[in-house]
Scaffold this motif. Structure first.
Motif, PDB file in Angstrom:
ATOM      1  N   HIS A 156       0.835  -1.161   0.040  1.00 22.42           N
ATOM      2  CA  HIS A 156      -0.139   0.016   0.172  1.00 22.42           C
ATOM      3  C   HIS A 156       1.083   1.076   0.087  1.00 22.42           C
ATOM      4  CE1 HIS A 156      -3.372  -2.537   0.771  1.00 22.42           C
ATOM      5  NE2 HIS A 156      -2.760  -3.242   1.626  1.00 22.42           N
ATOM      6  N   LEU A 157       1.038   1.744  -1.377  1.00 22.43           N
ATOM      7  CA  LEU A 157       2.011   3.052  -1.615  1.00 22.43           C
ATOM      8  C   LEU A 157       1.366   4.439  -0.589  1.00 22.43           C
ATOM      9  CD1 LEU A 157       3.179   2.584  -4.857  1.00 22.43           C
ATOM     10  CD2 LEU A 157       4.637   2.329  -2.728  1.00 22.43           C
ATOM     11  N   LYS A 158       0.059   4.113  -0.581  1.00 22.83           N
ATOM     12  CA  LYS A 158      -0.542   5.496  -0.423  1.00 22.83           C
ATOM     13  C   LYS A 158      -0.270   5.948   1.183  1.00 22.83           C
ATOM     14  CE  LYS A 158      -5.359   7.100   0.544  1.00 22.83           C
ATOM     15  NZ  LYS A 158      -5.098   7.319   1.862  1.00 22.83           N
ATOM     16  N   ASP A 159      -0.197   4.784   2.107  1.00 25.05           N
ATOM     17  CA  ASP A 159       0.136   5.160   3.428  1.00 25.05           C
ATOM     18  C   ASP A 159       1.555   5.651   3.587  1.00 25.05           C
ATOM     19  OD1 ASP A 159      -2.367   4.076   4.257  1.00 25.05           O
ATOM     20  OD2 ASP A 159      -1.713   2.032   4.043  1.00 25.05           O
ATOM     21  N   SER A 160       2.773   5.060   2.833  1.00 26.26           N
ATOM     22  CA  SER A 160       3.823   5.750   3.042  1.00 26.26           C
ATOM     23  C   SER A 160       3.858   7.009   2.414  1.00 26.26           C
ATOM     24  CB  SER A 160       4.698   4.700   2.176  1.00 26.26           C
ATOM     25  OG  SER A 160       4.695   3.412   2.638  1.00 26.26           O
ATOM     26  N   ILE A 161       3.319   7.365   1.186  1.00 27.41           N
ATOM     27  CA  ILE A 161       3.195   8.688   0.768  1.00 27.41           C
ATOM     28  C   ILE A 161       2.704   9.733   1.816  1.00 27.41           C
ATOM     29  CG2 ILE A 161       2.400  10.143  -0.963  1.00 27.41           C
ATOM     30  CD1 ILE A 161       2.756   7.861  -2.780  1.00 27.41           C
ATOM     31  N   GLU A 162       1.461   9.188   2.494  1.00 28.79           N
ATOM     32  CA  GLU A 162       0.911  10.168   3.325  1.00 28.79           C
ATOM     33  C   GLU A 162       1.906  10.225   4.511  1.00 28.79           C
ATOM     34  OE1 GLU A 162      -2.163  12.305   4.949  1.00 28.79           O
ATOM     35  OE2 GLU A 162      -1.997  11.565   3.012  1.00 28.79           O
ATOM     36  N   PHE A 163       2.675   9.406   5.025  1.00 35.58           N
ATOM     37  CA  PHE A 163       3.315   9.547   6.063  1.00 35.58           C
ATOM     38  C   PHE A 163       4.619  10.664   5.773  1.00 35.58           C
ATOM     39  CE2 PHE A 163       7.478   8.341   8.176  1.00 35.58           C
ATOM     40  CZ  PHE A 163       7.233   8.437   9.539  1.00 35.58           C
ATOM     41  N   ARG A 164       5.146  10.521   4.772  1.00 34.51           N
ATOM     42  CA  ARG A 164       6.068  11.560   4.063  1.00 34.51           C
ATOM     43  C   ARG A 164       5.483  12.991   4.109  1.00 34.51           C
ATOM     44  NH1 ARG A 164       6.883  11.457  -1.983  1.00 34.51           N
ATOM     45  NH2 ARG A 164       5.126  12.630  -1.713  1.00 34.51           N
ATOM     46  N   ASN A 165       4.125  13.044   3.542  1.00 32.46           N
ATOM     47  CA  ASN A 165       3.584  14.267   3.296  1.00 32.46           C
ATOM     48  C   ASN A 165       3.377  14.886   4.782  1.00 32.46           C
ATOM     49  OD1 ASN A 165       3.906  13.954   0.699  1.00 32.46           O
ATOM     50  ND2 ASN A 165       1.730  13.515   0.556  1.00 32.46           N
ATOM     51  N   ILE A 166       2.939  14.075   5.736  1.00 39.04           N
ATOM     52  CA  ILE A 166       2.624  14.573   7.160  1.00 39.04           C
ATOM     53  C   ILE A 166       4.059  15.194   7.715  1.00 39.04           C
ATOM     54  CG2 ILE A 166       1.761  13.938   9.357  1.00 39.04           C
ATOM     55  CD1 ILE A 166      -0.046  11.639   8.217  1.00 39.04           C
ATOM     56  N   CYS A 167       5.192  14.164   7.556  1.00 42.04           N
ATOM     57  CA  CYS A 167       6.119  14.702   8.149  1.00 42.04           C
ATOM     58  C   CYS A 167       6.756  16.240   7.663  1.00 42.04           C
ATOM     59  CB  CYS A 167       7.411  13.697   8.075  1.00 42.04           C
ATOM     60  SG  CYS A 167       6.978  12.136   8.777  1.00 42.04           S
ATOM     61  N   SER A 168       6.429  16.219   6.336  1.00 42.96           N
ATOM     62  CA  SER A 168       7.089  17.510   5.335  1.00 42.96           C
ATOM     63  C   SER A 168       5.999  18.583   6.155  1.00 42.96           C
ATOM     64  CB  SER A 168       6.724  17.425   4.176  1.00 42.96           C
ATOM     65  OG  SER A 168       7.590  16.431   3.799  1.00 42.96           O
ATOM     66  N   HIS A 169       4.805  18.415   6.146  1.00 44.59           N
ATOM     67  CA  HIS A 169       3.805  19.491   6.663  1.00 44.59           C
ATOM     68  C   HIS A 169       4.449  20.002   8.145  1.00 44.59           C
ATOM     69  CE1 HIS A 169       0.123  21.400   8.468  1.00 44.59           C
ATOM     70  NE2 HIS A 169       0.281  21.862   7.142  1.00 44.59           N
ATOM     71  N   MET A 170       4.557  18.864   8.998  1.00 42.32           N
ATOM     72  CA  MET A 170       4.973  18.971  10.319  1.00 42.32           C
ATOM     73  C   MET A 170       6.479  19.777  10.367  1.00 42.32           C
ATOM     74  SD  MET A 170       6.260  16.242  13.116  1.00 42.32           S
ATOM     75  CE  MET A 170       5.302  15.178  12.346  1.00 42.32           C
ATOM     76  N   ALA A 171       7.469  19.889   9.390  1.00 44.53           N
ATOM     77  CA  ALA A 171       8.478  20.526   9.562  1.00 44.53           C
ATOM     78  C   ALA A 171       8.116  22.010   9.312  1.00 44.53           C
ATOM     79  CB  ALA A 171       9.432  19.906   8.381  1.00 44.53           C
ATOM     80  N   LEU A 172       7.093  22.323   8.650  1.00 47.22           N
ATOM     81  CA  LEU A 172       6.855  23.832   8.372  1.00 47.22           C
ATOM     82  C   LEU A 172       6.059  24.346   9.810  1.00 47.22           C
ATOM     83  CD1 LEU A 172       4.992  23.408   4.762  1.00 47.22           C
ATOM     84  CD2 LEU A 172       7.413  24.129   5.404  1.00 47.22           C
ATOM     85  N   GLN A 173       5.586  23.549  10.484  1.00 49.88           N
ATOM     86  CA  GLN A 173       4.975  24.182  11.789  1.00 49.88           C
ATOM     87  C   GLN A 173       6.052  24.419  12.983  1.00 49.88           C
ATOM     88  OE1 GLN A 173       1.717  24.869  11.086  1.00 49.88           O
ATOM     89  NE2 GLN A 173       1.915  23.887   9.370  1.00 49.88           N
ATOM     90  N   LYS A 174       6.751  23.307  13.134  1.00 50.69           N
ATOM     91  CA  LYS A 174       7.723  23.472  14.187  1.00 50.69           C
ATOM     92  C   LYS A 174       7.235  23.539  15.690  1.00 50.69           C
ATOM     93  CE  LYS A 174      11.530  24.765  11.289  1.00 50.69           C
ATOM     94  NZ  LYS A 174      12.624  25.792  10.988  1.00 50.69           N
ATOM     95  N   GLU A 175       6.223  23.963  15.912  1.00 51.86           N
ATOM     96  CA  GLU A 175       5.705  24.273  17.251  1.00 51.86           C
ATOM     97  C   GLU A 175       4.056  24.577  16.978  1.00 51.86           C
ATOM     98  OE1 GLU A 175       6.815  29.069  17.645  1.00 51.86           O
ATOM     99  OE2 GLU A 175       7.884  27.602  18.767  1.00 51.86           O
ATOM    100  N   GLY A 176       3.490  24.428  18.408  1.00 49.14           N
ATOM    101  CA  GLY A 176       2.146  24.958  18.411  1.00 49.14           C
ATOM    102  C   GLY A 176       1.274  23.650  18.213  1.00 49.14           C
ATOM    103  N   GLN A 177      -0.022  23.715  18.162  1.00 55.81           N
ATOM    104  CA  GLN A 177      -1.024  22.823  18.415  1.00 55.81           C
ATOM    105  C   GLN A 177      -0.967  22.026  17.014  1.00 55.81           C
ATOM    106  OE1 GLN A 177      -4.751  24.226  19.303  1.00 55.81           O
ATOM    107  NE2 GLN A 177      -4.380  24.777  21.506  1.00 55.81           N
TER     108      GLN A 177
END
Length: 226
Positions: A156-177
């Motif tokens: 299931h590639l979709k889940d691995s792609i989603e994991f990568r995308n979530i981590c990338s979005h997390m790097a833009l936040q860096k803090e907060g809720q």
């Protein structure tokens, strides 16, 4: 997709997310160390004008007052009950005032604030998610890939792609809720990837998939304990 090629693509997406998590770990560690060190301390050095003589002059006593004045000062020092003015003019430091204030004591660290404890909990969870992702990639490469070469099954590639995308979005936040929500989503996505891999291994004979299933279950157990 099925087979070793699909697994390698899936692993590449997981590695992208893992690299982002490790970058976030490094950034958080540096920020914590900088906060612990505090502002740089400035040392105070006496200026040259305080040690070179009265009136900020760099010349010796004879050059500052002339030969006649110097002989007069020497006579005052030798005379009984002479004035101590020569000591002040010679540039010698005055005695310290015994009642003067000493150096200020260093500030003692206070109790950890709720924000500090919350940040520590986030760093711990981030480290555990990154550790689980690293162990998953290792198990897929060393244990699961040889099995897929014998008997392919859907990946299931979709889940691995989603994991990568979530981590990338997390790097833009860096803090907060939003950062906390992204970290939770990355945790859940990693959990789903492992559970689906365990279910897919049912197509193999029991002797073949016991080692990889055991490794995946251990990673999942550690992840669920967070």
């Amino acid at each position: 997709m099925a087979g070793p090629a699909a697994l390698l693509v899936s692993v590449s997406h997981q590695l992208g997310g893992l690299r982002t998590l490790r970058l976030l770990q490094g950034a958080g560690r540096r920020g914590h160390e900088d906060a612990a060190r505090g502002p740089p301390h400035r040392s105070h050095h006496p200026s040259q004008t305080q040690t070179s003589g009265a009136g900020g002059s760099r010349h010796g006593p004879g050059e500052a007052f002339g030969p006649g004045r110097t002989r007069g000062l020497e006579a005052e020092r030798k005379a009984p009950g002479g004035s101590p003015k020569g000591e002040a003019a010679s540039g010698e430091p005055a005695p310290r005032d015994p009642g003067g204030a000493g150096p200020e004591p260093a500030a003692q660290p206070g109790p950890a604030s709720p924000g500090t404890l919350r940040e520590a909990a986030l760093r711990s969870k981030l480290a555990r998610v990154a550790g689980a992702a690293a162990r998953l990639v290792e198990a897929e490469r060393t244990l699961l890939l040889p099995l897929l070469q014998e008997r392919p099954f859907p990946v299931h590639l979709k889940d691995s792609i989603e994991f990568r995308n979530i981590c990338s979005h997390m790097a833009l936040q860096k803090e907060g809720q939003q950062f906390e929500r992204d970290l939770y989503e990355a945790h859940q996505c990693l959990k789903i990837i492992i559970e689906k891999l365990i279910c897919s291994l049912a197509v193999f004979p029991s002797e073949s998939y016991i080692p990889v299933r055991s490794a995946l279950r251990q990673i999942l157990q550690n992840l669920l304990a967070m």
